[in-house]
Motif scaffolding. Structure first.
Motif, mmCIF file in Angstrom:
data_model
loop_
_atom_site.group_PDB
_atom_site.id
_atom_site.type_symbol
_atom_site.label_atom_id
_atom_site.label_comp_id
_atom_site.label_asym_id
_atom_site.label_seq_id
_atom_site.Cartn_x
_atom_site.Cartn_y
_atom_site.Cartn_z
ATOM 1 N N LYS A 1 -114.684 -15.459 76.634
ATOM 2 C CA LYS A 1 -114.169 -15.611 76.044
ATOM 3 C C LYS A 1 -113.865 -13.982 74.783
ATOM 4 N N LEU A 2 -115.511 -13.519 74.081
ATOM 5 C CA LEU A 2 -116.370 -13.020 73.292
ATOM 6 C C LEU A 2 -116.167 -11.701 73.909
ATOM 7 N N VAL B 1 -114.116 -10.906 76.777
ATOM 8 C CA VAL B 1 -112.472 -10.299 76.773
ATOM 9 C C VAL B 1 -112.485 -9.591 75.710
ATOM 10 N N ILE B 2 -112.598 -10.028 74.563
ATOM 11 C CA ILE B 2 -112.574 -9.606 73.363
ATOM 12 C C ILE B 2 -112.709 -7.751 72.962
ATOM 13 N N LEU C 1 -119.972 -7.524 68.856
ATOM 14 C CA LEU C 1 -119.548 -9.226 69.555
ATOM 15 C C LEU C 1 -120.618 -8.900 71.204
ATOM 16 N N GLU D 1 -124.430 -16.765 72.234
ATOM 17 C CA GLU D 1 -124.165 -18.127 72.341
ATOM 18 C C GLU D 1 -124.377 -18.106 74.616
ATOM 19 N N PHE E 1 -111.029 -6.006 75.500
ATOM 20 C CA PHE E 1 -109.937 -5.514 74.932
ATOM 21 C C PHE E 1 -109.920 -4.754 73.895
ATOM 22 N N THR F 1 -116.812 -19.597 76.041
ATOM 23 C CA THR F 1 -117.327 -18.982 74.657
ATOM 24 C C THR F 1 -117.852 -17.221 74.636
#
Lengths: 110, 89
Positions: free
Chosen positions: A67-68, A70-71, A52, A59, A74, A64
């Motif tokens: 958000k990657l 954030v993933i 990721l 990216e 997490f 986006t």
């Protein structure tokens, strides 16, 4: 001519796929549940974080990409917690850890 | 880069087969749960790769985020369930 962004993406994604392959081989090769859990939890977490990160490099600094990230955060928090909860539940359920010299669990049961 | 992403997707699909063997033949139920968790981790990456291939990553990234949260909650709930299941006996 390959630019720096593509080179970083290819490097990180290839390293992540390598670690995921190592973790998957450990899942079928190791003798009992606790060693299998040790194999898959650490190397899978590292592999998915590397892959990721490579996608986030590709990216760039957009919504986006954020958000990657954030993933990634997490996964770094949740994957070790989940595997620890599973190993703790297995220990209290009564699964005995494997010691050196004993037969392998999956060969003994089948 | 399109070709690279296609090859990574094919490679991860082959890698998924390896923990699936543990899901099918695991001696205890915890081995099956462990294999299912490993499959879920790789599926999350494949969802992101499909987003790259369809050029709609802004849509697929939300699916990947929800998938990560659901996989985490599923692991925690099943672990708690089997812990209390043993305590009841």
């Amino acid at each position: 001519m390959i630019d720096l962004r593509d080179a970083l993406t290819i490097l990180f994604v290839t390293a992540g796929v390598f670690f995921m392959l190592i973790g998957s081989i450990g899942v079928i090769r190791l003798p009992d549940f606790f060693t299998r859990s040790h194999a898959t939890s650490k190397s899978d977490t590292l592999g998915i974080m590397l892959i990721l990160s490579g996608f986030a490099f590709y990216e760039g600094l957009t919504t986006t990409g954020l958000k990657l990230i954030v993933i990634i955060i997490f996964i770094a928090l949740s994957n070790p917690v989940g595997s620890h909860a599973l190993a703790r539940a297995a220990y209290f359920y009564g699964i005995k850890p494997w010691f050196k010299g004993e037969p392998r669990t999956h060969e003994e049961v089948e | 880069m399109e070709t690279f992403f296609i090859f990574v997707t094919i490679g991860l699909t082959i890698i998924i087969v390896i923990p699936f063997y543990r899901v099918l033949r695991g001696p205890t139920v915890f081995d099956r749960l462990l294999g299912a968790g490993a499959i879920g981790t790789k599926t999350l990456v494949i969802i992101c790769l499909i987003g790259f291939l369809f050029d709609r990553l802004d849509m697929f990234i939300d699916i990947a985020l929800v998938y990560a949260i659901l996989s985490f909650i599923g692991t925690i709930i099943t672990a708690k369930y089997f812990e209390t299941e043993k305590a009841k006996e």
